[in-house]
Design a protein around this motif. Structure first.
Motif, PDB file in Angstrom:
ATOM      1  N   ASP A 120      -6.133 -11.964  -2.890  1.00 48.32           N
ATOM      2  CA  ASP A 120      -7.032 -11.256  -1.973  1.00 48.32           C
ATOM      3  C   ASP A 120      -6.307 -10.304  -1.036  1.00 48.32           C
ATOM      4  OD1 ASP A 120      -5.729 -13.116  -0.432  1.00 48.32           O
ATOM      5  OD2 ASP A 120      -7.536 -13.889   0.545  1.00 48.32           O
ATOM      6  N   ARG A 121      -5.132  -9.808  -1.476  1.00 41.86           N
ATOM      7  CA  ARG A 121      -4.427  -8.859  -0.607  1.00 41.86           C
ATOM      8  C   ARG A 121      -3.739  -7.790  -1.451  1.00 41.86           C
ATOM      9  NH1 ARG A 121      -0.751 -12.697   2.870  1.00 41.86           N
ATOM     10  NH2 ARG A 121      -0.282 -10.716   3.871  1.00 41.86           N
ATOM     11  N   PRO A 122      -3.609  -6.559  -0.948  1.00 41.66           N
ATOM     12  CA  PRO A 122      -2.956  -5.487  -1.698  1.00 41.66           C
ATOM     13  C   PRO A 122      -1.530  -5.868  -2.074  1.00 41.66           C
ATOM     14  CG  PRO A 122      -4.092  -4.602   0.215  1.00 41.66           C
ATOM     15  CD  PRO A 122      -4.104  -6.097   0.354  1.00 41.66           C
ATOM     16  N   HIS A 123      -1.129  -5.486  -3.295  1.00 39.66           N
ATOM     17  CA  HIS A 123       0.195  -5.838  -3.786  1.00 39.66           C
ATOM     18  C   HIS A 123       0.560  -4.939  -4.955  1.00 39.66           C
ATOM     19  CE1 HIS A 123      -2.681  -8.051  -6.291  1.00 39.66           C
ATOM     20  NE2 HIS A 123      -1.820  -7.870  -7.276  1.00 39.66           N
ATOM     21  N   THR A 124       1.820  -5.004  -5.345  1.00 37.08           N
ATOM     22  CA  THR A 124       2.272  -4.314  -6.542  1.00 37.08           C
ATOM     23  C   THR A 124       3.282  -5.185  -7.276  1.00 37.08           C
ATOM     24  OG1 THR A 124       2.973  -2.153  -7.396  1.00 37.08           O
ATOM     25  CG2 THR A 124       4.216  -3.024  -5.514  1.00 37.08           C
ATOM     26  N   SER A 125       3.768  -4.682  -8.395  1.00 38.69           N
ATOM     27  CA  SER A 125       4.747  -5.406  -9.213  1.00 38.69           C
ATOM     28  C   SER A 125       5.321  -4.418 -10.217  1.00 38.69           C
ATOM     29  CB  SER A 125       4.085  -6.595  -9.909  1.00 38.69           C
ATOM     30  OG  SER A 125       5.035  -7.356 -10.644  1.00 38.69           O
ATOM     31  N   ALA A 126       5.775  -4.923 -11.346  1.00 38.31           N
ATOM     32  CA  ALA A 126       6.311  -4.046 -12.387  1.00 38.31           C
ATOM     33  C   ALA A 126       5.203  -3.172 -12.967  1.00 38.31           C
ATOM     34  CB  ALA A 126       6.961  -4.882 -13.482  1.00 38.31           C
ATOM     35  N   VAL A 127       4.180  -3.809 -13.494  1.00 35.74           N
ATOM     36  CA  VAL A 127       2.969  -3.157 -14.009  1.00 35.74           C
ATOM     37  C   VAL A 127       1.821  -4.151 -13.835  1.00 35.74           C
ATOM     38  CG1 VAL A 127       4.019  -1.584 -15.701  1.00 35.74           C
ATOM     39  CG2 VAL A 127       3.557  -3.960 -16.337  1.00 35.74           C
ATOM     40  N   SER A 128       0.611  -3.648 -13.812  1.00 36.35           N
ATOM     41  CA  SER A 128      -0.528  -4.521 -13.538  1.00 36.35           C
ATOM     42  C   SER A 128      -0.698  -5.615 -14.592  1.00 36.35           C
ATOM     43  CB  SER A 128      -1.810  -3.698 -13.439  1.00 36.35           C
ATOM     44  OG  SER A 128      -2.049  -2.990 -14.642  1.00 36.35           O
ATOM     45  N   PHE A 129      -0.435  -5.270 -15.865  1.00 39.47           N
ATOM     46  CA  PHE A 129      -0.675  -6.279 -16.907  1.00 39.47           C
ATOM     47  C   PHE A 129       0.367  -7.391 -16.895  1.00 39.47           C
ATOM     48  CE2 PHE A 129       1.346  -2.604 -19.075  1.00 39.47           C
ATOM     49  CZ  PHE A 129       2.498  -3.193 -19.577  1.00 39.47           C
ATOM     50  N   TYR A 130       1.515  -7.151 -16.264  1.00 39.68           N
ATOM     51  CA  TYR A 130       2.498  -8.227 -16.097  1.00 39.68           C
ATOM     52  C   TYR A 130       1.905  -9.336 -15.231  1.00 39.68           C
ATOM     53  CZ  TYR A 130       6.618 -10.654 -14.233  1.00 39.68           C
ATOM     54  OH  TYR A 130       7.523 -11.600 -13.834  1.00 39.68           O
ATOM     55  N   LEU A 131       1.289  -8.952 -14.124  1.00 41.68           N
ATOM     56  CA  LEU A 131       0.652  -9.956 -13.273  1.00 41.68           C
ATOM     57  C   LEU A 131      -0.618 -10.499 -13.899  1.00 41.68           C
ATOM     58  CD1 LEU A 131       1.064  -8.605  -9.625  1.00 41.68           C
ATOM     59  CD2 LEU A 131       2.523 -10.174 -10.913  1.00 41.68           C
ATOM     60  N   ALA A 132      -1.359  -9.658 -14.622  1.00 43.40           N
ATOM     61  CA  ALA A 132      -2.583 -10.126 -15.267  1.00 43.40           C
ATOM     62  C   ALA A 132      -2.299 -11.280 -16.224  1.00 43.40           C
ATOM     63  CB  ALA A 132      -3.266  -8.974 -16.004  1.00 43.40           C
ATOM     64  N   ALA A 133      -1.120 -11.258 -16.838  1.00 41.66           N
ATOM     65  CA  ALA A 133      -0.747 -12.310 -17.790  1.00 41.66           C
ATOM     66  C   ALA A 133      -0.588 -13.670 -17.121  1.00 41.66           C
ATOM     67  CB  ALA A 133       0.543 -11.925 -18.503  1.00 41.66           C
ATOM     68  N   THR A 134      -0.464 -13.691 -15.790  1.00 38.30           N
ATOM     69  CA  THR A 134      -0.363 -14.976 -15.092  1.00 38.30           C
ATOM     70  C   THR A 134      -1.723 -15.652 -14.973  1.00 38.30           C
ATOM     71  OG1 THR A 134      -0.754 -14.090 -12.849  1.00 38.30           O
ATOM     72  CG2 THR A 134       1.525 -14.041 -13.692  1.00 38.30           C
ATOM     73  N   GLY A 135      -2.799 -14.892 -15.211  1.00 35.58           N
ATOM     74  CA  GLY A 135      -4.140 -15.443 -15.052  1.00 35.58           C
ATOM     75  C   GLY A 135      -4.640 -15.415 -13.617  1.00 35.58           C
ATOM     76  N   TYR A 136      -3.959 -14.677 -12.754  1.00 38.61           N
ATOM     77  CA  TYR A 136      -4.361 -14.661 -11.349  1.00 38.61           C
ATOM     78  C   TYR A 136      -5.661 -13.885 -11.160  1.00 38.61           C
ATOM     79  CZ  TYR A 136      -2.884  -9.838  -9.980  1.00 38.61           C
ATOM     80  OH  TYR A 136      -2.764  -8.478  -9.811  1.00 38.61           O
ATOM     81  N   ALA A 137      -6.233 -13.995  -9.966  1.00 40.57           N
ATOM     82  CA  ALA A 137      -7.538 -13.389  -9.703  1.00 40.57           C
ATOM     83  C   ALA A 137      -7.441 -12.139  -8.836  1.00 40.57           C
ATOM     84  CB  ALA A 137      -8.447 -14.411  -9.023  1.00 40.57           C
ATOM     85  N   GLY A 138      -6.248 -11.583  -8.702  1.00 43.55           N
ATOM     86  CA  GLY A 138      -6.071 -10.484  -7.760  1.00 43.55           C
ATOM     87  C   GLY A 138      -5.963  -9.108  -8.361  1.00 43.55           C
ATOM     88  N   GLY A 139      -6.341  -8.940  -9.606  1.00 43.61           N
ATOM     89  CA  GLY A 139      -6.175  -7.649 -10.262  1.00 43.61           C
ATOM     90  C   GLY A 139      -6.819  -6.490  -9.536  1.00 43.61           C
ATOM     91  N   ALA A 140      -7.932  -6.714  -8.865  1.00 43.53           N
ATOM     92  CA  ALA A 140      -8.622  -5.647  -8.149  1.00 43.53           C
ATOM     93  C   ALA A 140      -7.825  -5.147  -6.957  1.00 43.53           C
ATOM     94  CB  ALA A 140      -9.995  -6.132  -7.677  1.00 43.53           C
ATOM     95  N   HIS A 141      -6.832  -5.921  -6.530  1.00 49.20           N
ATOM     96  CA  HIS A 141      -6.036  -5.547  -5.359  1.00 49.20           C
ATOM     97  C   HIS A 141      -4.671  -4.971  -5.746  1.00 49.20           C
ATOM     98  CE1 HIS A 141      -8.944  -7.492  -2.740  1.00 49.20           C
ATOM     99  NE2 HIS A 141      -8.946  -8.521  -3.572  1.00 49.20           N
ATOM    100  N   TYR A 142      -4.458  -4.765  -7.042  1.00 50.83           N
ATOM    101  CA  TYR A 142      -3.186  -4.208  -7.497  1.00 50.83           C
ATOM    102  C   TYR A 142      -3.104  -2.729  -7.110  1.00 50.83           C
ATOM    103  CZ  TYR A 142       0.925  -3.305 -10.337  1.00 50.83           C
ATOM    104  OH  TYR A 142       2.193  -2.969 -10.743  1.00 50.83           O
ATOM    105  N   VAL A 143      -1.939  -2.308  -6.603  1.00 53.14           N
ATOM    106  CA  VAL A 143      -1.713  -0.932  -6.166  1.00 53.14           C
ATOM    107  C   VAL A 143      -0.563  -0.339  -6.969  1.00 53.14           C
ATOM    108  CG1 VAL A 143      -1.150   0.567  -4.217  1.00 53.14           C
ATOM    109  CG2 VAL A 143      -2.462  -1.533  -3.828  1.00 53.14           C
ATOM    110  N   GLU A 144      -0.782   0.839  -7.545  1.00 52.35           N
ATOM    111  CA  GLU A 144       0.296   1.534  -8.252  1.00 52.35           C
ATOM    112  C   GLU A 144       1.173   2.233  -7.227  1.00 52.35           C
ATOM    113  OE1 GLU A 144       1.092   1.402 -11.313  1.00 52.35           O
ATOM    114  OE2 GLU A 144      -0.688   0.644 -12.359  1.00 52.35           O
ATOM    115  N   ALA A 145       2.245   1.576  -6.827  1.00 51.40           N
ATOM    116  CA  ALA A 145       3.141   2.116  -5.802  1.00 51.40           C
ATOM    117  C   ALA A 145       4.509   1.489  -5.975  1.00 51.40           C
ATOM    118  CB  ALA A 145       2.600   1.809  -4.405  1.00 51.40           C
ATOM    119  N   ASP A 146       5.528   2.151  -5.406  1.00 55.23           N
ATOM    120  CA  ASP A 146       6.886   1.608  -5.476  1.00 55.23           C
ATOM    121  C   ASP A 146       6.972   0.265  -4.770  1.00 55.23           C
ATOM    122  OD1 ASP A 146       7.561   3.953  -6.742  1.00 55.23           O
ATOM    123  OD2 ASP A 146       8.536   4.845  -4.996  1.00 55.23           O
TER     124      ASP A 146
END
Length: 203
Positions: free
Chosen positions: A117-143
């Motif tokens: 439930d908070r803005p975040h980033t990582s390597a790419v969105s699908f890397y985190l999506a593979a964890t099964g987490y519920a925060g995909g809507a808060h993913y930010v494309e940023a350094d």
């Protein structure tokens, strides 16, 4: 323990190049960096360096720290060995103390539910999506992304694996090491190799 202590988590296979810009400039400006392992037994970094932790995770208290830094490591993606560090991140955030996570550590936080439930980033969105987490809507494309502190939780910094300079910039800004002009110069110097930024940063 001083009020300027920052804790760096260390574990086997941790990506030793990821926190270096941050820890060097924190130390240079009066902070103490202490390493935290699952135990105080030595660990071996991804680069083959042996590091002996200053303290064990069960000795770590948010009240003794300005920040907990979690780096990437192969172990984040191969089992639950590092899950206790994600649990420590929850304890820090609940206590109002910030956490900074880069690379695979972001996946650890995702599995812990800390990015739901908070803005975040990582390597790419699908890397985190593979964890099964519920925060995909808060993913930010940023350094790197800093989600500020609120009355109920501490600030959270996240960054992708290719962005140790942006990661450091967010940490140095959050802890007040540099103001906006010097933060910009820091990033231009170490990320963009802009020699004109040196005088600004060191001025």
């Amino acid at each position: 323990m001083t009020g300027t202590t920052v804790h760096l988590a260390v574990y086997d296979t941790f990506a030793d190049w990821e926190p270096g810009f941050a820890t060097a400039h924190l130390t240079r400006h009066g902070h103490t960096v202490r390493t935290v392992g699952l135990t105080t037994e030595p660990v071996t970094t991804m680069g083959g360096l042996r590091v002996t932790p200053d303290l064990a995770l069960d000795e770590l208290s948010p009240g003794d720290s300005r920040l907990l830094v979690l780096t990437g490591a192969s172990l984040w993606d191969t089992g639950t060995a590092l899950a206790p560090f994600a649990g420590a991140a929850r304890t820090f955030l609940d206590a109002g103390v910030p956490v900074a996570a880069i690379c695979g550590a972001t996946a650890g936080l995702a599995r812990e539910g800390l990015l739901d439930d908070r803005p975040h980033t990582s390597a790419v969105s699908f890397y985190l999506a593979a964890t099964g987490y519920a925060g995909g809507a808060h993913y930010v494309e940023a350094d790197a992304v800093t989600d500020p502190a609120t009355a109920s939780r501490g600030a959270l910094i996240t960054a992708g694996p290719t962005e140790p300079v942006a990661f450091a910039r967010e940490i140095l800004g959050l802890l007040g090491v540099y103001g906006p002009e010097k933060l910009d110069a820091f990033h231009r110097l170490f990320h963009d190799s802009d020699p004109s930024a040196y005088e600004v940063l060191e001025g």
